[in-house]
Design an enzyme around this catalytic site. Sequence first.
Site, short mmCIF file in Angstrom:
data_model
loop_
_atom_site.label_atom_id
_atom_site.label_comp_id
_atom_site.label_asym_id
_atom_site.label_seq_id
_atom_site.Cartn_x
_atom_site.Cartn_y
_atom_site.Cartn_z
N LYS A 113 -10.14 -113.09 38.39
CA LYS A 113 -9.69 -114.47 38.21
C LYS A 113 -8.85 -115.04 37.87
O LYS A 113 -9.20 -116.44 37.03
CB LYS A 113 -11.11 -115.49 38.62
CG LYS A 113 -11.40 -116.04 39.34
CD LYS A 113 -11.00 -116.78 40.79
CE LYS A 113 -10.99 -117.87 41.67
NZ LYS A 113 -11.33 -118.04 43.00
N ASP B 279 -21.94 -103.75 45.68
CA ASP B 279 -23.09 -103.95 46.14
C ASP B 279 -22.45 -104.02 47.82
O ASP B 279 -22.33 -103.24 48.44
CB ASP B 279 -23.89 -104.85 46.13
CG ASP B 279 -25.12 -105.08 45.10
OD1 ASP B 279 -24.92 -103.42 44.06
OD2 ASP B 279 -26.05 -105.58 45.08
N TYR C 109 -22.24 -109.97 30.67
CA TYR C 109 -23.62 -110.06 31.18
C TYR C 109 -23.47 -109.58 28.77
O TYR C 109 -25.24 -109.80 29.14
CB TYR C 109 -23.51 -108.07 30.96
CG TYR C 109 -23.57 -107.98 32.53
CD1 TYR C 109 -23.21 -108.94 33.30
CD2 TYR C 109 -24.79 -107.34 33.30
CE1 TYR C 109 -23.47 -108.36 34.81
CE2 TYR C 109 -25.08 -107.11 34.29
CZ TYR C 109 -24.79 -107.61 35.16
OH TYR C 109 -24.50 -107.34 36.18
N ASP D 135 -12.10 -112.68 45.00
CA ASP D 135 -12.71 -113.56 46.27
C ASP D 135 -11.98 -113.08 47.48
O ASP D 135 -11.95 -113.09 48.47
CB ASP D 135 -12.28 -115.32 46.42
CG ASP D 135 -11.42 -115.80 46.03
OD1 ASP D 135 -10.27 -115.61 45.51
OD2 ASP D 135 -10.57 -117.26 45.95
N ASP E 279 -20.27 -105.98 39.48
CA ASP E 279 -22.03 -105.90 39.69
C ASP E 279 -21.77 -106.10 41.46
O ASP E 279 -21.99 -106.11 42.37
CB ASP E 279 -22.63 -107.07 38.63
CG ASP E 279 -23.78 -106.19 39.70
OD1 ASP E 279 -24.54 -105.69 39.60
OD2 ASP E 279 -24.29 -107.73 39.78
C1 IPM Z 1 -26.98 -103.09 38.97
C2 IPM Z 1 -28.11 -103.46 39.16
C3 IPM Z 1 -27.88 -104.07 36.93
C4 IPM Z 1 -26.35 -104.70 37.20
C5 IPM Z 1 -29.22 -105.39 37.13
C6 IPM Z 1 -30.22 -104.09 37.40
C7 IPM Z 1 -29.19 -105.22 35.55
O1 IPM Z 1 -27.19 -104.44 39.93
O2 IPM Z 1 -26.41 -101.88 38.31
O3 IPM Z 1 -25.50 -102.94 39.53
O4 IPM Z 1 -26.50 -105.86 37.15
O5 IPM Z 1 -25.72 -104.32 36.25
MG MG Z 2 -25.81 -104.52 40.82
#
Ligand code: IPM
Ligand code: MG
Length: 361
Positions: A195, A255, A146, A227, A251
């Site tokens: 990884k 999710d 990032y 993975d 990240d």
């Molecule tokens: C998160 C989001 C952010 C990230 C984006 C909006 C830049 O996906 O907070 O997980 O990738 O960190």
């Molecule tokens: Mg995210």
Amino acid sequence: MEMKIGVIKGDGIGPEIVDEAVKVLDRTAEVYGHSISYTQLLMGGASIDVNGVPLTEETLTAAKNSDAVLMGSIGGDAKTSPWYRLEPSKRPEAGLLQLRKGLNLFANLRPAVLYQELKDACPLREEIAERGFDMMIMRELTGGLYFGKRSTKEENGQIVARDELTYSEGEIRRIAKRGFDIAMKRRRKVTSVDKANVLDSSRLWRKVVEEVAAEYPGVTLEHMLVDNCAMQLVKDPAQFDVILTENMFGDILSDEASMVTGSIGMLASASLNDTKFGLYEPSGGSAPDIAGKGIANPIATILSAAMMLKFSFDLDQEAAAIENAVSAVLRDGYRTIDIMSEGMKQIGTREMGDRICTYIK
Ligand code: IPM
Ligand code: MG
């Protein structure tokens, strides 16, 4: 206690869900005798519209001057929103990254819990959901891909894009320590995800995490390749206590973890530096498709406000009151549309906030 809270409502469903969290905070302050002052801050698309940039120096300073920041969500529809015709460094997401870096918020805590009441919303097989799970994803937030150098340029007649992935020992050590500290207060297990079979940065990650682990003999450490971790999250999520990982892996895995809880609308998060300051926001995005409809789930933001009380103000009892109120409303059968299931009562964003307030006494 006097609390100075910066508020970034942001874009999409941000304003709606933040309003409910503020309502719940005010109610909590009233019941427990605290006073809260709020400063509204512009970030993301909302800031682009007014200032032309997603984060101004003044906003960053105002954020620094508050005890904590409560945030909704930022960003819009990448296909239709004019924000995405700007160059990448001027888009809403860039503001969030600048804020994280500017406030040195290196430790991102994303708890993923399967609520008993929401087992029906869990997409996993019944026998897996039955076991439940309660994990804390500790994501490094100010390093890695990032924040590495990037470029897109022509080389030998074709376009080449580069993103650099760098981690220093110090960056790894400080997040690892946080991870082990948190594990000490939980079930004392850390799964460090990397990884290391491919990446140098991951091999260094593993080495430093092992050094830190030696200082915490009471905590069990295991290493897992990313993975495999992605697979284990859907196969046997109950095995995880603290997942410690770098920025990009965190990240993606967070999710995935949120999806197996049934709804991303339930997941809170905290981004911390080495002071008491923190940025608290739901793990989900700005959901422009449902913005302004009054149907977004405010629970993740409300639970983020509870994390704020706990981590930035040491108000554990108040935080627990909010968490218990959320459980009580779910137990009573109230659901926003994202977590709706048969036989339950569907309500909107504001009613959810109101109902949670009634349980804080
Ligand atoms: C998160 C989001 C952010 C990230 C984006 C909006 C830049 O996906 O907070 O997980 O990738 O960190
Ligand atoms: Mg995210």
